[in-house]
Design a protein around this motif. Sequence first.
Motif, PDB file in Angstrom:
ATOM      1  N   CYS A   1     114.145 114.577  93.373  1.00 35.75           N
ATOM      2  CA  CYS A   1     114.222 113.424  93.985  1.00 35.75           C
ATOM      3  C   CYS A   1     113.999 112.209  92.831  1.00 35.75           C
ATOM      4  O   CYS A   1     113.193 112.144  92.226  1.00 35.75           O
TER       5      CYS A   1
ATOM      6  N   THR B   1     118.322 110.657  99.720  1.00 43.50           N
ATOM      7  CA  THR B   1     118.261 109.574  98.165  1.00 43.50           C
ATOM      8  C   THR B   1     119.000 110.817  97.249  1.00 43.50           C
ATOM      9  O   THR B   1     119.387 111.979  97.520  1.00 43.50           O
TER      10      THR B   1
ATOM     11  N   CYS C   1     115.238 113.071 101.400  1.00 44.61           N
ATOM     12  CA  CYS C   1     113.922 113.457 101.044  1.00 44.61           C
ATOM     13  C   CYS C   1     112.888 113.462 101.919  1.00 44.61           C
ATOM     14  O   CYS C   1     112.691 112.717 102.642  1.00 44.61           O
TER      15      CYS C   1
ATOM     16  N   CYS D   1     110.959 109.621  94.251  1.00 43.13           N
ATOM     17  CA  CYS D   1     109.637 109.958  94.005  1.00 43.13           C
ATOM     18  C   CYS D   1     109.102 111.269  93.285  1.00 43.13           C
ATOM     19  O   CYS D   1     108.122 111.728  93.251  1.00 43.13           O
TER      20      CYS D   1
ATOM     21  N   GLU E   1     109.871 113.103 101.197  1.00 43.21           N
ATOM     22  CA  GLU E   1     108.592 111.936 100.946  1.00 43.21           C
ATOM     23  C   GLU E   1     109.176 110.730 101.472  1.00 43.21           C
ATOM     24  O   GLU E   1     108.664 109.994 101.972  1.00 43.21           O
ATOM     25  N   CYS E   2     110.483 110.515 100.694  1.00 38.59           N
ATOM     26  CA  CYS E   2     111.004 109.038 100.818  1.00 38.59           C
ATOM     27  C   CYS E   2     111.470 108.917 102.547  1.00 38.59           C
ATOM     28  O   CYS E   2     111.795 107.758 102.765  1.00 38.59           O
TER      29      CYS E   2
HETATM   30 ZN   LIG Z   1     111.999 111.102  97.194  1.00 40.50          ZN
END
Ligand SMILES: [Zn+2]
Length: 247
Positions: free
Chosen positions: A63, A29, A22, A66, A24-25
């Motif tokens: 995801c 994920t 991911c 998020c 962002e993460c």
């Molecule tokens: Zn994420």
Amino acid sequence: MLITEKKATENGTKGKIVSVHCIECKRSTRHLVTVSLDKTGSESNEREGWSVDWSDRYQVIECQGCETVSFRHQSWFSEAQDFDDDGTTERVYPLRNKDAINPRPYHNVPSNLRRIYTELIDCFNNDSPTLCAAGLRALVEGVCAQQGIADGPVELPAKGGGTQVVRRDNLEGRIAGLQEKGLLTQSSAQTLHEHRYLGNSAVHELARPSSDELKLAIEIVEHVLDQLYELPEKAAELHRAIDRRKK
Ligand SMILES: [Zn+2]
């Protein structure tokens, strides 16, 4: 006779969970397939006893941590199979990798320099190291131009042996000029000098700078931008806040 078969299935993999890195993460994920289009095809010749097969899965994935949405393309080609390759490739858009750099949100860096900075980070994250290096060079030159630094002292081998210091207006000279003005520490300037990809070699000799080298140079350049444009503004804000409290 050659027989070609093609098939498309809508939402055949909808609802499935796939493991994807991911953006962002910043780790792998669980992603839910929310929409999919799966295409398969084959070309075969029964008489000669062979067939070539392929499949493409196009998926909109989300995801489950998020909720960031991405696009995944997983393709498979029978002829790409090898003893260490099952013939499957996966690409996820926007492109990502675990080394991706998050661009800093600069507010006080002049807009032309900020644009070059954002573009070179894009190049780094999209696996274009040569263009990233060219961008770094443009950014260093831009900072020098903005700060009025046209040259700097460069140590060169002297004719009779030993070394002599000469003022040069090339990139090496300008980096030295940044150090001379106290805008770059000696070790940062040394690092920029040592990695010659920042100079002509990156573009003209088509050398491919390593990701680690580029990351280090980006960190140094970010530090320079912080020192020159962001920290003075933060200090001024602090002074204004203290003045307000005194009143
Ligand atoms: Zn994420």
